[in-house]
Design an enzyme around this catalytic site. Structure first.
Site, PDB file in Angstrom:
ATOM      1  N   GLU A 263     -22.775  -1.569  39.196  1.00 55.16           N
ATOM      2  CA  GLU A 263     -23.761  -0.844  38.279  1.00 55.16           C
ATOM      3  C   GLU A 263     -25.050  -0.588  38.795  1.00 55.16           C
ATOM      4  O   GLU A 263     -25.469  -1.386  39.367  1.00 55.16           O
ATOM      5  CB  GLU A 263     -23.702  -1.792  36.790  1.00 55.16           C
ATOM      6  CG  GLU A 263     -24.878  -1.014  35.931  1.00 55.16           C
ATOM      7  CD  GLU A 263     -25.254  -2.196  34.692  1.00 55.16           C
ATOM      8  OE1 GLU A 263     -25.719  -1.888  33.597  1.00 55.16           O
ATOM      9  OE2 GLU A 263     -25.055  -3.613  35.010  1.00 55.16           O
TER      10      GLU A 263
ATOM     11  N   HIS B  20     -28.765   1.678  38.301  1.00 56.86           N
ATOM     12  CA  HIS B  20     -29.810   2.227  37.491  1.00 56.86           C
ATOM     13  C   HIS B  20     -30.906   2.663  38.447  1.00 56.86           C
ATOM     14  O   HIS B  20     -31.395   1.620  39.133  1.00 56.86           O
ATOM     15  CB  HIS B  20     -30.218   1.394  36.502  1.00 56.86           C
ATOM     16  CG  HIS B  20     -29.173   1.256  35.393  1.00 56.86           C
ATOM     17  ND1 HIS B  20     -28.645   1.804  34.430  1.00 56.86           N
ATOM     18  CD2 HIS B  20     -28.414  -0.166  35.500  1.00 56.86           C
ATOM     19  CE1 HIS B  20     -27.720   1.419  34.182  1.00 56.86           C
ATOM     20  NE2 HIS B  20     -27.632   0.113  34.394  1.00 56.86           N
TER      21      HIS B  20
ATOM     22  N   ARG C  44     -38.077  -1.361  30.300  1.00 52.30           N
ATOM     23  CA  ARG C  44     -38.221  -0.048  29.400  1.00 52.30           C
ATOM     24  C   ARG C  44     -38.188  -0.521  28.179  1.00 52.30           C
ATOM     25  O   ARG C  44     -38.403  -1.710  27.790  1.00 52.30           O
ATOM     26  CB  ARG C  44     -37.265   1.197  29.965  1.00 52.30           C
ATOM     27  CG  ARG C  44     -37.803   1.577  31.413  1.00 52.30           C
ATOM     28  CD  ARG C  44     -36.917   2.642  31.830  1.00 52.30           C
ATOM     29  NE  ARG C  44     -36.958   3.923  30.937  1.00 52.30           N
ATOM     30  CZ  ARG C  44     -36.262   4.889  31.088  1.00 52.30           C
ATOM     31  NH1 ARG C  44     -35.096   4.685  31.960  1.00 52.30           N
ATOM     32  NH2 ARG C  44     -36.421   5.918  30.282  1.00 52.30           N
TER      33      ARG C  44
ATOM     34  N   PRO D  22     -24.312  10.567  31.457  1.00 49.30           N
ATOM     35  CA  PRO D  22     -25.151  11.533  30.899  1.00 49.30           C
ATOM     36  C   PRO D  22     -26.630  11.927  31.540  1.00 49.30           C
ATOM     37  O   PRO D  22     -27.373  10.743  32.026  1.00 49.30           O
ATOM     38  CB  PRO D  22     -25.270  11.252  29.435  1.00 49.30           C
ATOM     39  CG  PRO D  22     -24.903   9.768  29.497  1.00 49.30           C
ATOM     40  CD  PRO D  22     -23.835   9.478  30.558  1.00 49.30           C
ATOM     41  N   ASN D  23     -26.909  12.989  31.760  1.00 47.84           N
ATOM     42  CA  ASN D  23     -28.120  13.405  32.124  1.00 47.84           C
ATOM     43  C   ASN D  23     -28.674  13.319  33.490  1.00 47.84           C
ATOM     44  O   ASN D  23     -29.579  13.735  34.018  1.00 47.84           O
ATOM     45  CB  ASN D  23     -29.380  12.942  31.310  1.00 47.84           C
ATOM     46  CG  ASN D  23     -29.472  13.301  29.957  1.00 47.84           C
ATOM     47  OD1 ASN D  23     -28.989  14.545  29.562  1.00 47.84           O
ATOM     48  ND2 ASN D  23     -29.154  12.249  28.930  1.00 47.84           N
TER      49      ASN D  23
ATOM     50  N   ASN E 253     -23.418   4.753  37.636  1.00 50.01           N
ATOM     51  CA  ASN E 253     -24.671   4.794  36.746  1.00 50.01           C
ATOM     52  C   ASN E 253     -24.092   5.375  35.527  1.00 50.01           C
ATOM     53  O   ASN E 253     -24.002   6.589  35.165  1.00 50.01           O
ATOM     54  CB  ASN E 253     -25.763   5.778  37.419  1.00 50.01           C
ATOM     55  CG  ASN E 253     -27.032   5.541  36.707  1.00 50.01           C
ATOM     56  OD1 ASN E 253     -27.063   5.213  35.393  1.00 50.01           O
ATOM     57  ND2 ASN E 253     -28.115   6.027  37.393  1.00 50.01           N
TER      58      ASN E 253
ATOM     59  N   TYR F 205     -37.744   9.352  37.235  1.00 47.01           N
ATOM     60  CA  TYR F 205     -36.418   9.360  38.314  1.00 47.01           C
ATOM     61  C   TYR F 205     -36.860  10.362  39.414  1.00 47.01           C
ATOM     62  O   TYR F 205     -35.979  10.466  40.190  1.00 47.01           O
ATOM     63  CB  TYR F 205     -35.443  10.309  37.332  1.00 47.01           C
ATOM     64  CG  TYR F 205     -34.881   9.421  36.164  1.00 47.01           C
ATOM     65  CD1 TYR F 205     -34.276   8.356  36.281  1.00 47.01           C
ATOM     66  CD2 TYR F 205     -35.385   9.820  34.798  1.00 47.01           C
ATOM     67  CE1 TYR F 205     -33.942   7.565  35.425  1.00 47.01           C
ATOM     68  CE2 TYR F 205     -34.963   9.098  33.693  1.00 47.01           C
ATOM     69  CZ  TYR F 205     -34.241   7.957  33.839  1.00 47.01           C
ATOM     70  OH  TYR F 205     -34.034   7.385  32.695  1.00 47.01           O
TER      71      TYR F 205
ATOM     72  N   ALA G 110     -27.554   6.421  29.720  1.00 46.08           N
ATOM     73  CA  ALA G 110     -27.448   5.797  28.355  1.00 46.08           C
ATOM     74  C   ALA G 110     -26.457   5.123  27.816  1.00 46.08           C
ATOM     75  O   ALA G 110     -26.689   4.265  26.942  1.00 46.08           O
ATOM     76  CB  ALA G 110     -28.109   7.053  27.053  1.00 46.08           C
TER      77      ALA G 110
ATOM     78  N   ARG H 135     -35.593  16.248  34.984  1.00 47.21           N
ATOM     79  CA  ARG H 135     -35.477  15.022  33.757  1.00 47.21           C
ATOM     80  C   ARG H 135     -36.810  14.054  34.287  1.00 47.21           C
ATOM     81  O   ARG H 135     -36.393  13.345  35.070  1.00 47.21           O
ATOM     82  CB  ARG H 135     -34.184  14.439  33.786  1.00 47.21           C
ATOM     83  CG  ARG H 135     -34.428  13.285  32.429  1.00 47.21           C
ATOM     84  CD  ARG H 135     -33.159  12.609  32.423  1.00 47.21           C
ATOM     85  NE  ARG H 135     -33.066  11.625  31.289  1.00 47.21           N
ATOM     86  CZ  ARG H 135     -32.363  10.558  31.511  1.00 47.21           C
ATOM     87  NH1 ARG H 135     -31.723  10.330  32.495  1.00 47.21           N
ATOM     88  NH2 ARG H 135     -32.584   9.470  30.449  1.00 47.21           N
TER      89      ARG H 135
END
Length: 142
Positions: free
Chosen positions: A98, A100, A107, A9-10, A74, A22, A77, A17
């Protein structure tokens, strides 16, 4: 070798965003970067992005039937919430890395947990978009 790059998502909103986290590179630019690296490595690469958890599970499962050799994911969320993605990666037994863009562990506290990590052969985090290329290289070497 066939590698599937899955984004959750996103991630389709890259460049729009939260550019302070990012960056300003778009999702299409990211795909072009990955494609160029895949060509350099001599591997085939396909892309899948969805904002829907079930669609991501379906893509992971389809990778098994498509005889994909590796997955770069990735989960966005869903990293912090989805046992379904963990179970899907476990079910297909395809080496998965994975990725990110930021380092989730620097964070908010809720981002420190990764469910999918337990099923992955490696995690690349906090390396910006270069992390995708690192993940691709890790899988190409296997």
């Amino acid at each position: 070798m066939k590698i599937l790059v899955i984004n959750g998502p996103n991630l389709n909103m890259l460049g729009i965003r939260q550019p302070e986290i990012y960056g300003r590179t778009t999702y299409e630019d990211l795909k072009a970067m990955i494609s160029a690296e895949a060509e350099r490595l001599g591997v085939a690469v396909d892309f899948f992005q969805s904002n829907h958890e079930g669609a991501l599970v379906d893509a992971i499962q389809q990778a098994y039937f498509d005889r994909v050799d590796g997955i770069v994911i990735n989960p966005g969320a869903y990293t912090h919430t989805s046992v379904a993605l963990l179970d899907a990666v476990k079910a297909v037994s395809i080496p998965t890395v994975e990725v990110h863009i930021s380092d989730p562990e620097t964070r908010e506290e809720f981002r420190h947990v990764s469910y999918i990590r337990a099923a992955c052969v490696a995690t690349v985090k906090g390396r910006g978009l270069e992390g995708y290329l690192e993940a691709l290289r890790l899988l190409a070497e296997k």
